[in-house]
Write an enzyme that holds these catalytic residues in place. Structure first.
Site, PDB file in Angstrom:
ATOM      1  N   HIS A 104       0.805  -1.223   0.000  1.00 36.68           N
ATOM      2  CA  HIS A 104       0.000   0.000   0.000  1.00 36.68           C
ATOM      3  C   HIS A 104       0.842   1.278   0.000  1.00 36.68           C
ATOM      4  O   HIS A 104       0.300   2.375  -0.175  1.00 36.68           O
ATOM      5  CB  HIS A 104      -0.975   0.002   1.193  1.00 36.68           C
ATOM      6  N   ASP A 127      -9.830  -0.621   3.795  1.00 37.54           N
ATOM      7  CA  ASP A 127      -8.639  -1.239   4.362  1.00 37.54           C
ATOM      8  C   ASP A 127      -8.951  -1.749   5.764  1.00 37.54           C
ATOM      9  O   ASP A 127      -9.710  -1.109   6.498  1.00 37.54           O
ATOM     10  CB  ASP A 127      -7.526  -0.173   4.438  1.00 37.54           C
ATOM     11  N   ASP A 131      -3.357   2.758   8.120  1.00 34.87           N
ATOM     12  CA  ASP A 131      -2.219   3.253   7.321  1.00 34.87           C
ATOM     13  C   ASP A 131      -1.872   4.694   7.682  1.00 34.87           C
ATOM     14  O   ASP A 131      -1.489   5.499   6.834  1.00 34.87           O
ATOM     15  CB  ASP A 131      -2.495   3.111   5.812  1.00 34.87           C
ATOM     16  N   ASP A 230      -7.508  -1.946  -0.521  1.00 36.46           N
ATOM     17  CA  ASP A 230      -6.559  -2.918   0.012  1.00 36.46           C
ATOM     18  C   ASP A 230      -7.326  -4.225   0.158  1.00 36.46           C
ATOM     19  O   ASP A 230      -8.346  -4.276   0.850  1.00 36.46           O
ATOM     20  CB  ASP A 230      -6.051  -2.442   1.379  1.00 36.46           C
ATOM     21  N   ASP A 232      -6.970  -6.624   1.915  1.00 26.37           N
ATOM     22  CA  ASP A 232      -7.170  -7.140   3.274  1.00 26.37           C
ATOM     23  C   ASP A 232      -8.401  -6.542   3.959  1.00 26.37           C
ATOM     24  O   ASP A 232      -8.726  -6.924   5.087  1.00 26.37           O
ATOM     25  CB  ASP A 232      -5.903  -7.008   4.130  1.00 26.37           C
ATOM     26  N   GLU A 275      -1.897  -5.011  -2.240  1.00 28.51           N
ATOM     27  CA  GLU A 275      -1.651  -6.055  -1.239  1.00 28.51           C
ATOM     28  C   GLU A 275      -2.114  -7.453  -1.660  1.00 28.51           C
ATOM     29  O   GLU A 275      -2.358  -8.306  -0.807  1.00 28.51           O
ATOM     30  CB  GLU A 275      -2.246  -5.669   0.133  1.00 28.51           C
TER      31      GLU A 275
END
Length: 303
Positions: A104, A127, A131, A230, A232, A275
């Site tokens: 990322h 996400d 971050d 992202d 995840d 990711e």
């Protein structure tokens, strides 16, 4: 499938970067996503798709870590500068930039390039993580935990570059969705920011539709709206090929609905998928899902 004629062409920009991450392999994400049929899927929606290849990035074995608080930052910035240049070229050429990660940390290049071309804008950040670490607060020194703080201009001067404009974001026009793993310093920073944050508990209580409507309304405005996905943010059961999985994420259908709502809003002028780590994946299913979600964000419909 719904098809849009005369839609904006897509420029695919790969970023083979894993230096921001603690686990190796995410540099192969762009190849995995392409291999999962990205170009054919985008063209099936009636959009021209041009693949501009990969931005080259250093590998850890051939690089000096540098400052342990921001591991490999010099090499990450170099890659982000190349990404920014291509994003500017795409925006100025009338393309929708679709950036494939990589970890990322590449978002610094994407957002920095968008801001250079258009001025500071808004971002929808999907996400599991915030971050929002900074060099002095990061527990790991991994830069992929810092790009949103860097793009907001609050991570310090070492992130600045002539290739991108910082801050790249209007601090009021930031929405995080799907968050379920925050460090204490990130919580403190979020308390000071004007960002809108929807944790997974919020998504559970309110539902994806309301969350996305409110988040998109929050990030709308002049210059640009970017969507940074992202993988995840999804539950690891449906997206196992990610470096930092956190249980309890978006389901397959919730993620598709989120992307369908992005498409319906017509707000997003750029997309990023990060990711995807094929080494940790099962039969490339996370990359295949990434392609499907990109298609939904670009207007694919069941009927």
């Amino acid at each position: 499938m719904g098809v849009q004629g005369n839609a904006q062409p897509v420029a695919v920009i790969g970023a083979t970067l894993d230096l921001g991450s603690g686990r190796r392999g995410v540099d192969m994400g762009p190849s995995a996503i392409r291999y999962a049929g990205l170009e054919a899927r985008v063209e099936g929606l009636g959009r021209r798709c041009e693949d501009w290849g990969n931005v080259s990035a250093a590998v850890a074995e051939a690089s000096a870590v540098g400052d342990e608080r921001v591991r490999f930052l010099a090499q990450i910035k170099e890659a982000c500068e190349r990404i920014a240049d291509l994003v500017v070229r795409a925006v100025e050429g009338g393309y929708l930039p679709l950036v494939l990660g990589g970890d990322h940390s590449i978002a610094l290049g994407t957002l920095g390039g968008l801001a250079r071309a258009r001025g500071p804008g808004g971002v929808l950040w999907l996400d599991a993580h915030g971050d929002l670490n900074r060099p002095e607060t990061s527990p790991s020194g991994n830069v992929h935990g810092m790009p949103l703080a860097a793009a907001l201009g609050v991570a310090g001067p070492e992130f600045e570059s002539e290739a991108f404009r910082l801050p790249a974001l209007d601090p009021v026009r930031v929405a995080l969705v799907g968050v379920r793993d925050l460090d204490d310093a990130e919580r403190y920073l979020l308390a000071e920011l004007d960002a809108l944050v929807y944790t997974m508990s919020d998504v559970d209580r309110l539902g994806v539709e309301r969350v996305l409507y409110e988040a998109l309304e929050h990030v709308a405005g002049e210059s640009f709206v970017h969507v940074s996905l992202d993988m995840d943010v999804l539950d690891p059961e449906v997206a196992p090929g990610v470096g930092t999985p956190v249980r309890g994420g978006l389901s397959y259908r919730e993620a598709h609905l989120a992307m369908e709502l992005v498409a319906e809003s017509g707000l997003a002028g750029s997309l990023e998928v990060v990711e995807v780590n094929p080494i940790l994946d099962r039969e490339n299913e996370t990359a295949k899902l990434a392609v499907e979600l990109v298609a939904s964000a670009l207007g694919a419909r069941i009927l």
